[in-house]
Enzyme design. Sequence first.
Site, PDB file in Angstrom:
ATOM      1  N   ASN A  10     -53.103   1.935 -14.950  1.00  0.00           N
ATOM      2  CA  ASN A  10     -53.857   2.285 -13.735  1.00  0.00           C
ATOM      3  C   ASN A  10     -55.314   1.921 -13.980  1.00  0.00           C
ATOM      4  OD1 ASN A  10     -55.142   3.472 -11.582  1.00  0.00           O
ATOM      5  ND2 ASN A  10     -54.639   5.591 -12.159  1.00  0.00           N
ATOM      6  N   LYS A  12     -57.757   2.096 -11.971  1.00  0.00           N
ATOM      7  CA  LYS A  12     -58.700   2.936 -11.202  1.00  0.00           C
ATOM      8  C   LYS A  12     -59.782   2.058 -10.555  1.00  0.00           C
ATOM      9  CE  LYS A  12     -57.439   6.818 -14.092  1.00  0.00           C
ATOM     10  NZ  LYS A  12     -57.763   8.114 -14.667  1.00  0.00           N
ATOM     11  N   HIS A 100     -52.052  10.708  -7.164  1.00  0.00           N
ATOM     12  CA  HIS A 100     -52.769  10.814  -8.438  1.00  0.00           C
ATOM     13  C   HIS A 100     -53.725  12.007  -8.346  1.00  0.00           C
ATOM     14  CE1 HIS A 100     -55.498   9.970 -11.739  1.00  0.00           C
ATOM     15  NE2 HIS A 100     -54.557   9.196 -12.240  1.00  0.00           N
ATOM     16  N   GLU A 102     -56.662  12.386  -9.106  1.00  0.00           N
ATOM     17  CA  GLU A 102     -58.000  12.057  -8.587  1.00  0.00           C
ATOM     18  C   GLU A 102     -57.970  11.958  -7.059  1.00  0.00           C
ATOM     19  OE1 GLU A 102     -58.577   8.704 -11.194  1.00  0.00           O
ATOM     20  OE2 GLU A 102     -58.704  10.105 -12.874  1.00  0.00           O
ATOM     21  N   GLU A 172     -49.003  13.985 -15.336  1.00  0.00           N
ATOM     22  CA  GLU A 172     -50.364  13.748 -15.793  1.00  0.00           C
ATOM     23  C   GLU A 172     -51.151  15.050 -15.746  1.00  0.00           C
ATOM     24  OE1 GLU A 172     -51.634   9.404 -15.608  1.00  0.00           O
ATOM     25  OE2 GLU A 172     -52.137  10.258 -13.669  1.00  0.00           O
ATOM     26  N   GLY A 178     -58.610  11.160 -19.198  1.00  0.00           N
ATOM     27  CA  GLY A 178     -59.960  10.692 -19.516  1.00  0.00           C
ATOM     28  C   GLY A 178     -60.727  11.582 -20.477  1.00  0.00           C
ATOM     29  N   SER A 218     -54.941  10.132 -21.536  1.00  0.00           N
ATOM     30  CA  SER A 218     -55.471   9.767 -22.862  1.00  0.00           C
ATOM     31  C   SER A 218     -54.433   9.085 -23.762  1.00  0.00           C
ATOM     32  CB  SER A 218     -56.078  10.987 -23.564  1.00  0.00           C
ATOM     33  OG  SER A 218     -57.164  11.485 -22.795  1.00  0.00           O
TER      34      SER A 218
HETATM   35  P1  13P Z   1     -56.651   7.942 -19.075  1.00  0.00           P
HETATM   36  O1  13P Z   1     -55.576   7.161 -19.789  1.00  0.00           O
HETATM   37  O2  13P Z   1     -57.942   7.203 -18.982  1.00  0.00           O
HETATM   38  O3  13P Z   1     -56.767   9.333 -19.617  1.00  0.00           O
HETATM   39  O4  13P Z   1     -56.184   8.108 -17.538  1.00  0.00           O
HETATM   40  C1  13P Z   1     -54.901   8.554 -17.273  1.00  0.00           C
HETATM   41  C2  13P Z   1     -54.612   8.362 -15.835  1.00  0.00           C
HETATM   42  O5  13P Z   1     -55.164   9.031 -14.978  1.00  0.00           O
HETATM   43  C3  13P Z   1     -53.648   7.314 -15.466  1.00  0.00           C
HETATM   44  O6  13P Z   1     -53.296   7.393 -14.130  1.00  0.00           O
END
Ligand code: 13P
Length: 260
Positions: A10, A12, A100, A102, A172, A178, A218
Amino acid sequence: MGRNALIAGNWKLNLDHHEALHLIRDLGLRLNQLELSKVEVAVHPPFTDLRTVQTIVEGDKLPISLGAQHVSHHAKGAYTGEVSTTMLAKLKTQYVLVGHSERRALFGMDDQLVQQTAAAVIAEGMSAVICVGESAEEREAGEMTAVLERQTLAAVRGLPATAADAIVLAYEPVWAIGTGQAATAEDAQHAASFLRETLSSSLGKAAADSIRILYGGSVQPQNTEELLGGPDVDGVLVGGASLNGATFAEIVAAAVRCYG
Ligand code: 13P
Protein backbone atom coordinates in the site's frame (compact mmCIF):
# COMPACT_ATOMS: atom_id res chain seq x y z
CA MET A 1 -5.90 -25.07 3.46
CA GLY A 2 -4.34 -24.53 0.07
CA ARG A 3 -4.54 -20.76 0.31
CA ASN A 4 -1.81 -19.01 -1.63
CA ALA A 5 -0.08 -16.04 -0.03
CA LEU A 6 -0.82 -12.46 -0.96
CA ILE A 7 1.87 -9.85 -0.40
CA ALA A 8 0.38 -6.43 -1.00
CA GLY A 9 2.07 -3.04 -0.98
CA ASN A 10 0.00 0.00 0.00
CA TRP A 11 1.85 3.05 -1.27
CA LYS A 12 -0.55 5.46 0.47
CA LEU A 13 0.01 9.09 -0.53
CA ASN A 14 3.47 8.55 -1.99
CA LEU A 15 5.15 8.44 -5.43
CA ASP A 16 4.10 10.38 -8.52
CA HIS A 17 3.71 8.46 -11.77
CA HIS A 18 7.38 8.90 -12.74
CA GLU A 19 8.50 7.51 -9.39
CA ALA A 20 5.92 4.75 -9.74
CA LEU A 21 7.38 3.80 -13.11
CA HIS A 22 10.88 3.45 -11.64
CA LEU A 23 9.69 1.46 -8.65
CA ILE A 24 7.56 -0.96 -10.65
CA ARG A 25 10.35 -1.64 -13.16
CA ASP A 26 12.84 -2.25 -10.37
CA LEU A 27 10.38 -4.44 -8.47
CA GLY A 28 9.51 -6.38 -11.64
CA LEU A 29 13.17 -7.23 -12.30
CA ARG A 30 13.55 -8.50 -8.75
CA LEU A 31 10.31 -10.50 -8.72
CA ASN A 32 11.20 -12.17 -12.01
CA GLN A 33 14.01 -13.93 -10.14
CA LEU A 34 11.63 -15.51 -7.63
CA GLU A 35 9.45 -18.59 -7.88
CA LEU A 36 6.01 -17.10 -7.37
CA SER A 37 3.67 -20.02 -8.00
CA LYS A 38 2.27 -19.88 -4.45
CA VAL A 39 2.81 -16.21 -3.70
CA GLU A 40 0.87 -13.41 -5.34
CA VAL A 41 2.20 -9.86 -5.29
CA ALA A 42 -0.02 -6.77 -5.53
CA VAL A 43 0.66 -3.05 -5.39
CA HIS A 44 -1.82 -0.32 -4.46
CA PRO A 45 -0.54 2.94 -5.97
CA PRO A 46 -2.34 6.29 -5.83
CA PHE A 47 -5.02 6.77 -8.52
CA THR A 48 -2.78 8.97 -10.71
CA ASP A 49 -0.22 6.15 -11.00
CA LEU A 50 -2.58 3.32 -11.89
CA ARG A 51 -2.50 3.70 -15.67
CA THR A 52 1.30 3.92 -15.72
CA VAL A 53 1.71 0.86 -13.51
CA GLN A 54 -0.89 -1.09 -15.50
CA THR A 55 0.87 -0.32 -18.78
CA ILE A 56 4.25 -1.52 -17.51
CA VAL A 57 2.86 -4.60 -15.77
CA GLU A 58 1.03 -5.65 -18.95
CA GLY A 59 3.75 -4.64 -21.40
CA ASP A 60 6.55 -6.38 -19.48
CA LYS A 61 4.29 -9.21 -18.27
CA LEU A 62 5.32 -8.63 -14.67
CA PRO A 63 4.01 -10.93 -11.93
CA ILE A 64 2.22 -8.09 -10.16
CA SER A 65 -1.49 -7.59 -9.55
CA LEU A 66 -2.88 -4.10 -9.62
CA GLY A 67 -4.72 -2.67 -6.64
CA ALA A 68 -6.27 0.64 -5.66
CA GLN A 69 -6.40 2.22 -2.21
CA HIS A 70 -9.97 3.40 -2.22
CA VAL A 71 -13.02 3.78 -4.47
CA SER A 72 -16.40 5.45 -4.36
CA HIS A 73 -19.45 3.36 -3.56
CA HIS A 74 -21.36 5.50 -6.08
CA ALA A 75 -21.52 4.21 -9.65
CA LYS A 76 -21.48 7.61 -11.40
CA GLY A 77 -22.83 11.13 -11.24
CA ALA A 78 -22.32 14.37 -9.37
CA TYR A 79 -19.71 13.22 -6.84
CA THR A 80 -16.83 15.62 -7.33
CA GLY A 81 -13.44 14.09 -6.65
CA GLU A 82 -14.56 10.48 -6.62
CA VAL A 83 -13.42 7.52 -8.74
CA SER A 84 -15.78 4.64 -9.58
CA THR A 85 -15.42 0.87 -9.54
CA THR A 86 -16.08 0.79 -13.32
CA MET A 87 -13.15 3.14 -13.90
CA LEU A 88 -10.86 0.92 -11.83
CA ALA A 89 -12.08 -2.28 -13.47
CA LYS A 90 -11.39 -0.75 -16.88
CA LEU A 91 -7.73 -0.43 -15.81
CA LYS A 92 -7.74 -4.12 -14.91
CA THR A 93 -7.52 -3.32 -11.24
CA GLN A 94 -7.95 -6.57 -9.31
CA TYR A 95 -7.91 -5.44 -5.69
CA VAL A 96 -9.29 -2.45 -3.85
CA LEU A 97 -8.50 -1.65 -0.22
CA VAL A 98 -11.75 -0.97 1.59
CA GLY A 99 -11.95 0.67 4.99
CA HIS A 100 -8.27 1.18 5.67
CA SER A 101 -7.96 2.62 9.20
CA GLU A 102 -6.68 5.89 7.74
CA ARG A 103 -9.88 6.22 5.67
CA ARG A 104 -11.94 5.35 8.74
CA ALA A 105 -10.13 7.74 11.10
CA LEU A 106 -9.34 10.66 8.78
CA PHE A 107 -12.07 10.58 6.13
CA GLY A 108 -15.13 9.48 8.05
CA MET A 109 -15.53 6.04 6.54
CA ASP A 110 -17.92 4.18 8.84
CA ASP A 111 -18.92 0.51 8.90
CA GLN A 112 -21.90 1.12 6.63
CA LEU A 113 -19.80 2.86 4.01
CA VAL A 114 -17.27 0.04 4.20
CA GLN A 115 -20.06 -2.44 3.52
CA GLN A 116 -21.45 -0.43 0.59
CA THR A 117 -17.99 0.02 -0.91
CA ALA A 118 -17.03 -3.64 -0.55
CA ALA A 119 -20.30 -4.66 -2.22
CA ALA A 120 -19.68 -2.22 -5.10
CA VAL A 121 -16.13 -3.53 -5.61
CA ILE A 122 -17.30 -7.16 -5.67
CA ALA A 123 -20.23 -6.39 -7.98
CA GLU A 124 -17.75 -4.97 -10.48
CA GLY A 125 -15.76 -8.24 -10.49
CA MET A 126 -12.84 -7.02 -8.38
CA SER A 127 -11.72 -8.19 -4.94
CA ALA A 128 -12.22 -6.14 -1.80
CA VAL A 129 -9.32 -6.11 0.65
CA ILE A 130 -11.35 -5.24 3.73
CA CYS A 131 -9.24 -3.70 6.47
CA VAL A 132 -10.11 -4.11 10.13
CA GLY A 133 -8.20 -3.46 13.32
CA GLU A 134 -8.44 -2.09 16.82
CA SER A 135 -6.83 1.08 18.17
CA ALA A 136 -4.44 1.06 21.13
CA GLU A 137 -7.21 2.40 23.40
CA GLU A 138 -9.64 -0.28 22.30
CA ARG A 139 -7.02 -2.96 22.84
CA GLU A 140 -6.19 -1.68 26.31
CA ALA A 141 -9.89 -1.61 27.17
CA GLY A 142 -10.17 -5.30 26.24
CA GLU A 143 -12.34 -4.50 23.22
CA MET A 144 -10.19 -6.00 20.49
CA THR A 145 -12.38 -8.94 19.57
CA ALA A 146 -15.58 -6.88 19.82
CA VAL A 147 -14.15 -4.29 17.41
CA LEU A 148 -12.89 -6.93 14.96
CA GLU A 149 -16.20 -8.75 15.05
CA ARG A 150 -18.24 -5.57 14.55
CA GLN A 151 -16.10 -4.32 11.66
CA THR A 152 -15.96 -7.69 9.92
CA LEU A 153 -19.63 -8.60 10.21
CA ALA A 154 -20.65 -5.13 9.04
CA ALA A 155 -18.33 -5.32 6.03
CA VAL A 156 -19.60 -8.67 4.74
CA ARG A 157 -23.26 -8.09 5.61
CA GLY A 158 -25.53 -9.12 2.76
CA LEU A 159 -22.79 -10.87 0.81
CA PRO A 160 -23.39 -14.48 -0.25
CA ALA A 161 -20.89 -17.25 0.52
CA THR A 162 -20.02 -17.27 -3.18
CA ALA A 163 -18.47 -13.82 -2.74
CA ALA A 164 -15.64 -15.42 -0.73
CA ASP A 165 -13.43 -15.56 -3.82
CA ALA A 166 -13.62 -11.79 -4.01
CA ILE A 167 -12.84 -11.08 -0.36
CA VAL A 168 -9.51 -10.62 1.38
CA LEU A 169 -9.47 -9.54 5.01
CA ALA A 170 -6.56 -7.51 6.36
CA TYR A 171 -5.96 -7.33 10.10
CA GLU A 172 -4.23 -4.04 10.66
CA PRO A 173 -4.07 -3.05 14.32
CA VAL A 174 -3.97 0.74 14.30
CA TRP A 175 -1.22 0.84 16.94
CA ALA A 176 1.09 -1.14 14.65
CA ILE A 177 0.69 1.03 11.55
CA GLY A 178 3.72 3.17 10.84
CA THR A 179 5.00 2.84 14.40
CA GLY A 180 7.77 0.28 13.95
CA GLN A 181 5.96 -1.75 16.58
CA ALA A 182 4.57 -4.74 14.69
CA ALA A 183 2.23 -7.21 16.32
CA THR A 184 3.91 -10.41 17.46
CA ALA A 185 3.38 -13.50 15.35
CA GLU A 186 1.18 -14.85 18.19
CA ASP A 187 -0.97 -11.69 18.21
CA ALA A 188 -1.35 -11.79 14.43
CA GLN A 189 -2.32 -15.47 14.44
CA HIS A 190 -4.72 -14.99 17.35
CA ALA A 191 -6.51 -12.15 15.56
CA ALA A 192 -6.51 -13.96 12.20
CA SER A 193 -7.98 -17.10 13.76
CA PHE A 194 -10.68 -15.03 15.47
CA LEU A 195 -11.44 -13.28 12.17
CA ARG A 196 -11.78 -16.60 10.38
CA GLU A 197 -14.27 -17.79 12.99
CA THR A 198 -16.17 -14.54 12.57
CA LEU A 199 -16.25 -14.95 8.80
CA SER A 200 -17.40 -18.52 9.28
CA SER A 201 -20.36 -17.41 11.42
CA SER A 202 -21.49 -15.14 8.59
CA LEU A 203 -20.48 -16.86 5.34
CA GLY A 204 -20.06 -20.46 6.44
CA LYS A 205 -16.95 -22.49 7.14
CA ALA A 206 -16.01 -23.39 3.56
CA ALA A 207 -16.12 -19.76 2.50
CA ALA A 208 -14.21 -18.63 5.59
CA ASP A 209 -11.53 -21.27 5.01
CA SER A 210 -10.98 -20.03 1.47
CA ILE A 211 -10.59 -16.32 2.35
CA ARG A 212 -7.07 -14.98 2.68
CA ILE A 213 -6.40 -13.08 5.88
CA LEU A 214 -3.44 -10.70 5.84
CA TYR A 215 -1.56 -8.99 8.62
CA GLY A 216 -0.49 -5.35 8.26
CA GLY A 217 1.43 -2.93 10.48
CA SER A 218 5.20 -2.30 10.47
CA VAL A 219 5.95 -5.32 8.30
CA GLN A 220 9.64 -5.52 7.34
CA PRO A 221 11.78 -8.17 5.64
CA GLN A 222 13.05 -9.19 9.10
CA ASN A 223 9.64 -10.02 10.61
CA THR A 224 7.80 -11.38 7.57
CA GLU A 225 8.66 -15.06 7.93
CA GLU A 226 7.68 -15.10 11.56
CA LEU A 227 4.40 -13.27 10.94
CA LEU A 228 3.52 -15.67 8.13
CA GLY A 229 4.15 -18.63 10.44
CA GLY A 230 0.61 -18.58 11.86
CA PRO A 231 -1.68 -21.03 10.04
CA ASP A 232 -4.39 -18.37 9.59
CA VAL A 233 -2.08 -15.60 8.36
CA ASP A 234 -2.02 -15.77 4.56
CA GLY A 235 0.02 -12.74 3.66
CA VAL A 236 0.97 -9.23 4.60
CA LEU A 237 -0.20 -5.73 3.73
CA VAL A 238 2.88 -3.52 3.69
CA GLY A 239 3.00 0.27 3.90
CA GLY A 240 6.35 2.04 4.25
CA ALA A 241 8.48 -0.98 3.33
CA SER A 242 6.68 -1.33 -0.02
CA LEU A 243 8.06 2.00 -1.27
CA ASN A 244 11.48 0.53 -1.97
CA GLY A 245 11.83 -2.18 -4.63
CA ALA A 246 14.65 -4.05 -2.90
CA THR A 247 12.95 -4.04 0.50
CA PHE A 248 9.54 -5.08 -0.83
CA ALA A 249 11.15 -7.83 -2.94
CA GLU A 250 12.89 -9.09 0.21
CA ILE A 251 9.49 -9.34 1.91
CA VAL A 252 8.19 -11.30 -1.08
CA ALA A 253 11.27 -13.53 -0.96
CA ALA A 254 10.57 -14.24 2.72
CA ALA A 255 7.02 -15.31 1.76
CA VAL A 256 8.43 -17.57 -0.96
CA ARG A 257 10.60 -19.26 1.67
CA CYS A 258 7.47 -19.92 3.76
CA TYR A 259 5.21 -21.06 0.94
CA GLY A 260 7.75 -22.76 -1.32
P1 13P B 1 3.22 0.34 7.60
O1 13P B 1 3.73 -0.93 6.97
O2 13P B 1 3.93 1.56 7.11
O3 13P B 1 3.15 0.22 9.10
O4 13P B 1 1.70 0.55 7.11
C1 13P B 1 0.81 -0.51 7.21
C2 13P B 1 -0.42 -0.18 6.46
O5 13P B 1 -1.20 0.67 6.85
C3 13P B 1 -0.67 -0.91 5.20
O6 13P B 1 -1.94 -0.68 4.72
